[in-house]
Scaffold this active site. Structure first.
Site, PDB file in Angstrom:
ATOM      1  N   ARG A 196      12.279  -7.409   2.805  1.00 23.50           N
ATOM      2  CA  ARG A 196      12.465  -5.896   3.100  1.00 23.50           C
ATOM      3  C   ARG A 196      13.566  -5.752   4.266  1.00 23.50           C
ATOM      4  NH1 ARG A 196       7.063  -2.647   4.326  1.00 23.50           N
ATOM      5  NH2 ARG A 196       7.286  -3.288   6.384  1.00 23.50           N
ATOM      6  N   ARG A 256      14.428  -0.006   9.068  1.00 27.00           N
ATOM      7  CA  ARG A 256      13.420   0.414  10.086  1.00 27.00           C
ATOM      8  C   ARG A 256      13.590  -0.467  11.232  1.00 27.00           C
ATOM      9  NH1 ARG A 256       7.791   0.240   6.437  1.00 27.00           N
ATOM     10  NH2 ARG A 256       7.310  -0.201   8.373  1.00 27.00           N
ATOM     11  N   ARG A 295       3.251  -7.365  13.770  1.00 27.73           N
ATOM     12  CA  ARG A 295       2.458  -6.478  13.146  1.00 27.73           C
ATOM     13  C   ARG A 295       1.245  -7.016  12.320  1.00 27.73           C
ATOM     14  NH1 ARG A 295       5.993  -3.673   9.251  1.00 27.73           N
ATOM     15  NH2 ARG A 295       4.297  -2.250   8.909  1.00 27.73           N
ATOM     16  N   LYS A 324       0.853  -1.303   0.162  1.00 26.51           N
ATOM     17  CA  LYS A 324       0.118  -0.063  -0.179  1.00 26.51           C
ATOM     18  C   LYS A 324       0.676   1.424  -0.029  1.00 26.51           C
ATOM     19  CE  LYS A 324      -0.968  -0.516   4.899  1.00 26.51           C
ATOM     20  NZ  LYS A 324      -0.037  -1.685   4.980  1.00 26.51           N
ATOM     21  N   ARG A 380      -6.495   2.452  11.316  1.00 25.44           N
ATOM     22  CA  ARG A 380      -5.880   1.183  11.541  1.00 25.44           C
ATOM     23  C   ARG A 380      -6.845   0.245  12.511  1.00 25.44           C
ATOM     24  NH1 ARG A 380       0.350  -0.086  10.963  1.00 25.44           N
ATOM     25  NH2 ARG A 380       0.826   1.123   9.132  1.00 25.44           N
TER      26      ARG A 380
END
Length: 192
Positions: free
Chosen positions: A124, A130, A141, A10, A85
């Site tokens: 990733r 991050r 998550r 997204k 969220r």
């Protein structure tokens, strides 16, 4: 609003689409990570939450968004990436927008298989710096997404506002699917 599991694409799609349509891309994740990196008061509050894979409290997120959409770059529109969220955040967003005489025009869900999400998140790790991209936090998550964010699908479906786009493809193919799905969105030429 762009919805989807962590790793659904997204953010990537929001960036491309916002540039193409000349609207603001509001990534709450990026805003929060910047606040942490800059050591702001907000950053200090949210750092432990982000690093654990949890969700920042609703009232804080709604205030952050309300402040952000007042900026000049949002006059012709914006994409909310990573917000809402939770259903309470969605309800607060609807109420806040209504108070400003606005409403959401499109809610796009990027549907991606869990296998693809896990593969993307694994890829990733290490490629983006991050704090929330280690395996343990990524799994948390995903758990939080299933528990807190997935109910938004029903919330927006009941409003008849949800647009589903298959995200199990290359970036360009997903972009093409997105453009077809929201073909009524015009480029902004008034502000840029």
């Amino acid at each position: 609003v762009f919805l989807g599991a962590p790793g659904a694409g997204k953010g990537t799609q929001a960036q491309i689409f916002a540039q193409d349509k000349k609207v603001a891309h509001i990534s709450t994740g990026a805003m929060l990570r910047d606040a942490v990196a800059q050591g702001t008061e907000l950053g200090q509050k949210v750092k432990p939450i982000i690093e654990s894979g949890g969700l920042v409290p609703d009232d804080l997120m709604v205030a952050l968004i309300e402040d952000r959409i007042k900026h000049d770059d949002c006059k012709c529109g914006y994409i909310l990436d990573g917000f809402p969220r939770t259903v309470p955040q969605a309800e607060a967003l609807d109420k806040m927008l209504s108070a400003h005489g606005e409403k959401l025009t499109h809610i796009v869900l990027f549907e991606v298989s869990e296998e693809a999400v896990l593969a993307r998140l694994a890829g990733r790790r290490g490629s983006e710096s991050r704090a929330d991209d280690n395996a343990e936090v990524q799994m948390e998550r995903i758990r939080v997404y299933r528990e807190k964010t997935a109910p938004l699908i029903d919330y927006y479906e009941k409003q008849g506002a949800l647009i589903k786009v298959s995200g199990d493809a290359a970036i360009e193919e997903v972009q093409s699917r997105l453009v077809k799905a929201v073909s009524g969105v015009k480029s902004c030429c008034c502000c840029h």
